[in-house]
Design a protein around this motif. Sequence first.
Motif, short mmCIF file in Angstrom:
data_model
loop_
_atom_site.label_atom_id
_atom_site.label_comp_id
_atom_site.label_asym_id
_atom_site.label_seq_id
_atom_site.Cartn_x
_atom_site.Cartn_y
_atom_site.Cartn_z
N THR A 107 18.08 -21.10 -110.22
CA THR A 107 19.46 -20.87 -109.80
C THR A 107 20.11 -22.17 -109.33
O THR A 107 21.29 -22.43 -109.60
CB THR A 107 19.51 -19.81 -108.68
OG1 THR A 107 18.89 -18.61 -109.13
CG2 THR A 107 20.95 -19.51 -108.28
N PHE A 108 19.34 -22.98 -108.62
CA PHE A 108 19.87 -24.27 -108.17
C PHE A 108 20.12 -25.18 -109.37
O PHE A 108 21.17 -25.84 -109.45
CB PHE A 108 18.88 -24.93 -107.20
CG PHE A 108 19.38 -26.23 -106.63
CD1 PHE A 108 20.17 -26.25 -105.50
CD2 PHE A 108 19.04 -27.44 -107.23
CE1 PHE A 108 20.63 -27.45 -104.96
CE2 PHE A 108 19.49 -28.65 -106.70
CZ PHE A 108 20.29 -28.65 -105.57
N ASP B 245 14.22 -24.16 -107.89
CA ASP B 245 14.70 -22.82 -108.25
C ASP B 245 15.67 -22.92 -109.44
O ASP B 245 16.58 -23.77 -109.45
CB ASP B 245 15.42 -22.20 -107.04
CG ASP B 245 15.66 -20.71 -107.22
OD1 ASP B 245 16.35 -20.33 -108.18
OD2 ASP B 245 15.18 -19.94 -106.38
N TYR C 133 20.00 -31.17 -100.02
CA TYR C 133 20.27 -30.72 -101.39
C TYR C 133 21.48 -31.41 -102.00
O TYR C 133 21.42 -31.88 -103.14
CB TYR C 133 20.47 -29.20 -101.40
CG TYR C 133 19.38 -28.46 -100.68
CD1 TYR C 133 18.06 -28.52 -101.12
CD2 TYR C 133 19.64 -27.73 -99.52
CE1 TYR C 133 17.04 -27.86 -100.45
CE2 TYR C 133 18.64 -27.06 -98.85
CZ TYR C 133 17.34 -27.13 -99.31
OH TYR C 133 16.34 -26.48 -98.64
N HIS D 220 17.09 -17.93 -98.42
CA HIS D 220 16.15 -17.08 -99.16
C HIS D 220 14.74 -17.65 -99.10
O HIS D 220 13.77 -16.93 -98.79
CB HIS D 220 16.59 -16.96 -100.62
CG HIS D 220 15.56 -16.37 -101.52
ND1 HIS D 220 15.26 -15.02 -101.53
CD2 HIS D 220 14.72 -16.95 -102.44
CE1 HIS D 220 14.29 -14.79 -102.40
NE2 HIS D 220 13.94 -15.94 -102.97
N HIS D 221 14.59 -18.94 -99.38
CA HIS D 221 13.26 -19.53 -99.42
C HIS D 221 12.68 -19.74 -98.01
O HIS D 221 11.46 -19.77 -97.85
CB HIS D 221 13.28 -20.83 -100.22
CG HIS D 221 13.40 -20.61 -101.69
ND1 HIS D 221 12.35 -20.10 -102.44
CD2 HIS D 221 14.44 -20.79 -102.56
CE1 HIS D 221 12.73 -19.99 -103.70
NE2 HIS D 221 13.99 -20.41 -103.80
N THR E 158 25.55 -22.15 -103.16
CA THR E 158 24.27 -21.77 -103.76
C THR E 158 23.11 -22.37 -103.00
O THR E 158 22.10 -21.69 -102.74
CB THR E 158 24.23 -22.23 -105.23
OG1 THR E 158 25.25 -21.56 -105.97
CG2 THR E 158 22.87 -21.92 -105.86
N ARG F 291 22.57 -20.51 -99.72
CA ARG F 291 21.99 -19.19 -99.96
C ARG F 291 20.50 -19.30 -100.32
O ARG F 291 19.67 -18.54 -99.81
CB ARG F 291 22.75 -18.48 -101.08
CG ARG F 291 22.20 -17.12 -101.46
CD ARG F 291 23.18 -16.36 -102.35
NE ARG F 291 23.56 -17.14 -103.51
CZ ARG F 291 22.83 -17.24 -104.64
NH1 ARG F 291 21.67 -16.61 -104.72
NH2 ARG F 291 23.25 -17.96 -105.66
N LEU F 292 20.18 -20.24 -101.20
CA LEU F 292 18.78 -20.42 -101.59
C LEU F 292 17.94 -20.92 -100.42
O LEU F 292 16.76 -20.56 -100.29
CB LEU F 292 18.69 -21.40 -102.76
CG LEU F 292 19.19 -20.89 -104.11
CD1 LEU F 292 19.17 -22.01 -105.14
CD2 LEU F 292 18.35 -19.71 -104.59
N ASP F 293 18.53 -21.75 -99.57
CA ASP F 293 17.80 -22.24 -98.40
C ASP F 293 17.41 -21.07 -97.50
O ASP F 293 16.26 -20.99 -97.02
CB ASP F 293 18.67 -23.24 -97.63
CG ASP F 293 17.92 -23.87 -96.47
OD1 ASP F 293 17.23 -24.87 -96.68
OD2 ASP F 293 18.04 -23.35 -95.33
N VAL G 240 13.66 -24.76 -103.18
CA VAL G 240 15.10 -24.64 -103.43
C VAL G 240 15.49 -25.49 -104.64
O VAL G 240 16.16 -25.02 -105.56
CB VAL G 240 15.91 -25.06 -102.20
CG1 VAL G 240 17.39 -25.19 -102.54
CG2 VAL G 240 15.73 -24.06 -101.06
#
Length: 309
Positions: A193-194, A191, A81, A260-261, A253, A256-258, A188
Amino acid sequence: MKRGALGVAGVALVLGALLAVSLAERDQSSAAPAAHEITAVETNVLYDAEQLLIGKCMEHHGFYYRPVSRNPVPEYREFPYVVDDVNWARKHGYGFDVRRRLDEKLSAHPNSVHTAALSPERRQQWFQTYGGSGAQRLTAKMPRGGVLRRSDDGCVMEAQRFLYRNLQDWFQVDSAASDLEGLKQERVVDDGTFTTATRPWARCMHRSGHDYNSPADIRTALQKAPLRKDTNAQKVLAVAEAKCAGQSGLADTARRLDRHHAKAVAAEYPTHTNLKLRLEREALPRARAAVRQLTSSSPSPEIPVSPAR
């Protein structure tokens, strides 16, 4: 030596003693394995066992093979990312030096040196014994579409058959795992948010003198001259990217998204994820037995086992 299919009888000759040991060890363990993800140490055990079993199989068929380290260049890292390690970026930039060292290590590995010196006919026999005759009897449907196929014979498959028993199931879930990893990373990056989190990162980069709106823009620029050829410029840019990833919150971020997904993908494809975990758990006693026996019966330093990390 004429190359033939590696059948069950051949496997029994090579691995039969290991099977008896592993089954005895499994019987002594609890009937229900602990509900946990495979750890890094356990992953290394499975990998080391497979490499040693491949070597034993190749030796049984009259071929030279030395296990390949799972991580021959420890500095190798991937940042799917955003680069978020300032010290690593300061030393390696975007890792072109590390990848070059990895290529050099693989080229200099005894297997590569050995096969390069073989006659064309003997080299073909070596690769067929290692990877299979080419009859693509195994199939794996990818979650994102498409089908992978490969041979179900050869020493790699024999080692995996010994460890995981149901080779078709293992090929399916192991192949799908990399596809699910790609699916997670796509989600991710897509997303919202990303996307929102990249804006303060981009402002930080602009203040540092680097006009990029996202880490993906940098990856595109790295494919072109002059940046691809300018090592110093790469390091300066990578350090700025990593510093801004921390200062802007993009790194947090992304992590966290990693997570979550990863959970979302696992829940969406429970058959793949649960079956892979079960097969790995069930393979661990066999893997430990194989490592214990093959390392004790083959003390030569020419057969290294990569250390558990």
